[in-house]
Write a protein that holds these residues in place. Structure first.
Motif, short mmCIF file in Angstrom:
data_model
loop_
_atom_site.label_atom_id
_atom_site.label_comp_id
_atom_site.label_asym_id
_atom_site.label_seq_id
_atom_site.Cartn_x
_atom_site.Cartn_y
_atom_site.Cartn_z
N ALA A 25 -10.43 42.82 -3.78
CA ALA A 25 -10.41 41.96 -2.48
C ALA A 25 -9.71 42.79 -1.24
CB ALA A 25 -9.57 40.71 -2.83
N VAL A 26 -8.77 43.52 -1.82
CA VAL A 26 -8.06 44.50 -0.76
C VAL A 26 -9.10 45.56 -0.15
CG1 VAL A 26 -6.17 46.36 -0.42
CG2 VAL A 26 -5.72 44.37 -1.82
N VAL A 27 -9.87 46.05 -1.16
CA VAL A 27 -10.80 47.01 -0.53
C VAL A 27 -11.76 46.25 0.43
CG1 VAL A 27 -12.78 48.61 -0.97
CG2 VAL A 27 -10.74 48.68 -2.21
N ALA A 28 -12.39 45.11 0.11
CA ALA A 28 -13.18 44.33 0.72
C ALA A 28 -12.67 44.30 2.10
CB ALA A 28 -13.69 43.20 0.21
N MET A 29 -11.38 43.65 2.15
CA MET A 29 -10.57 43.26 3.26
C MET A 29 -10.35 44.43 4.43
SD MET A 29 -10.44 39.98 3.56
CE MET A 29 -9.14 39.70 4.95
N SER A 30 -10.30 45.54 3.97
CA SER A 30 -10.00 46.88 4.72
C SER A 30 -11.25 47.21 5.20
CB SER A 30 -9.10 47.71 3.91
OG SER A 30 -10.13 48.17 2.75
N LEU A 31 -12.41 46.96 4.69
CA LEU A 31 -13.68 47.49 5.05
C LEU A 31 -14.24 46.57 6.06
CD1 LEU A 31 -15.33 49.16 1.74
CD2 LEU A 31 -14.22 50.38 4.02
N PRO A 33 -13.45 45.05 8.87
CA PRO A 33 -13.59 45.09 10.47
C PRO A 33 -14.68 46.43 10.72
CG PRO A 33 -11.31 45.33 9.82
CD PRO A 33 -12.26 45.06 8.52
N ARG A 34 -14.70 47.46 9.84
CA ARG A 34 -15.67 48.65 10.02
C ARG A 34 -17.02 47.88 10.00
NH1 ARG A 34 -15.01 53.87 6.35
NH2 ARG A 34 -13.11 53.82 7.47
N GLN A 35 -17.24 47.24 8.77
CA GLN A 35 -18.72 46.49 8.52
C GLN A 35 -19.19 45.61 9.52
OE1 GLN A 35 -17.58 44.40 4.90
NE2 GLN A 35 -18.31 46.09 3.55
N LEU A 39 -22.45 45.95 12.24
CA LEU A 39 -23.46 45.27 12.38
C LEU A 39 -23.50 45.03 14.05
CD1 LEU A 39 -22.35 42.59 9.75
CD2 LEU A 39 -24.58 44.08 9.74
N LEU A 40 -22.50 45.11 14.48
CA LEU A 40 -22.58 44.82 16.17
C LEU A 40 -23.24 45.85 16.85
CD1 LEU A 40 -21.77 42.83 18.37
CD2 LEU A 40 -19.61 44.22 18.73
N THR A 41 -22.98 47.27 16.40
CA THR A 41 -23.71 48.33 16.71
C THR A 41 -25.01 48.18 16.62
OG1 THR A 41 -21.67 49.71 16.65
CG2 THR A 41 -23.94 50.95 16.80
N GLU A 42 -25.65 47.88 15.44
CA GLU A 42 -26.89 47.55 14.82
C GLU A 42 -27.50 46.73 15.85
OE1 GLU A 42 -29.84 46.35 11.03
OE2 GLU A 42 -27.59 46.96 10.92
N LYS A 43 -26.87 45.54 16.13
CA LYS A 43 -27.36 44.39 17.00
C LYS A 43 -27.73 45.30 18.26
CE LYS A 43 -25.95 40.53 19.51
NZ LYS A 43 -24.71 39.44 19.54
#
Length: 228
Positions: A25-31, A33-35, A39-43
């Motif tokens: 859960a900690v790893v997922a939350m830390s990643l 913002p980067r994810q 996604l925004l850059t891909e858009k």
């Protein structure tokens, strides 16, 4: 060999699972913002590709900010303006899941470019909507205006398609359901979802030309007076 009771094994397993769950859960939350940033850059890359720009990821966000202006309809749907026209987001359903894309127009609503993608269409069939060859069909002298009315481009089987038509492209061979989904998406988004915006933008272009034309006689009169 030491034996452990069932209670000990149960408690140990429970604690181990809980610790692993917390770490994940900690790893997922830390990643996250980067994810989201990726996604925004891909858009941004998809949107820019419709007007002929294909920047690397590192350059996409800056170029997007420079070239694209985001607008919102009264219903809350986002569309995009660039220096020579407009871009619209398309959303629909294919055979197995969501399909989507962006289509760009010049000020006369001739197609400048398009790009499409999907969640889970069949490779080699419906998934072909995400290929360059498929998207390229939309900028081959295509338009969505027919005698003053919005007419969405449609996918038609090659054998039945009028090659000279400005409103038809080749459907996906073997991808009938995805092609039908594309047609529904184009129709719904262009003739319903964004119809008011499209008509408004079409009306604004002639108005701008009229103002410019009206200024020309005034300039001519000023030149005559100066010569006199």
């Amino acid at each position: 060999m030491k034996k452990f009771s069932n209670t000990y094994i149960f408690i140990y397993s429970t604690i181990l699972v809980a610790v692993v769950a917390v770490v994940l859960a900690v790893v997922a939350m830390s990643l996250k913002p980067r994810q989201e940033a990726n996604l925004l850059t891909e858009k941004h890359q998809m949107i820019l590709s419709t007007i002929g720009d294909r920047p690397e990821a590192a350059e996409a966000d800056a170029l997007y900010a420079e070239r694209i202006t985001e607008q919102t309809t009264e219903a809350g749907d986002t569309y995009y303006l660039y220096d020579n026209g407009s871009i619209f987001r398309l959303d629909g359903n294919g055979l197995w899941g969501k399909i989507w894309g962006y289509i760009a127009f010049d000020k006369e609503f001739n197609v400048v470019g398009a790009v499409f993608d999907h969640a889970s269409e069949t490779p080699g069939l419906g998934a072909e909507i995400a290929t360059d060859w498929f998207a390229a069909q939309f900028k081959d002298n295509k338009t969505i205006i027919d005698n003053g009315q919005i007419r969405p481009i449609q996918l038609v089987k090659k054998a039945n398609r009028d090659a000279s038509s400005r409103y038809e492209v080749d459907a996906i061979t073997g991808g009938t359901m995805t092609s039908n989904g594309m047609n529904d998406m184009l129709t719904q988004c262009l003739t319903e979802k964004y119809a008011d915006v499209i008509n408004q933008l079409r009306n604004e272009a002639p108005a701008a030309e009229s103002v410019e034309d009206a200024a020309q006689p005034e300039e001519a009169d000023a030149n005559v007076e100066a010569n006199n």
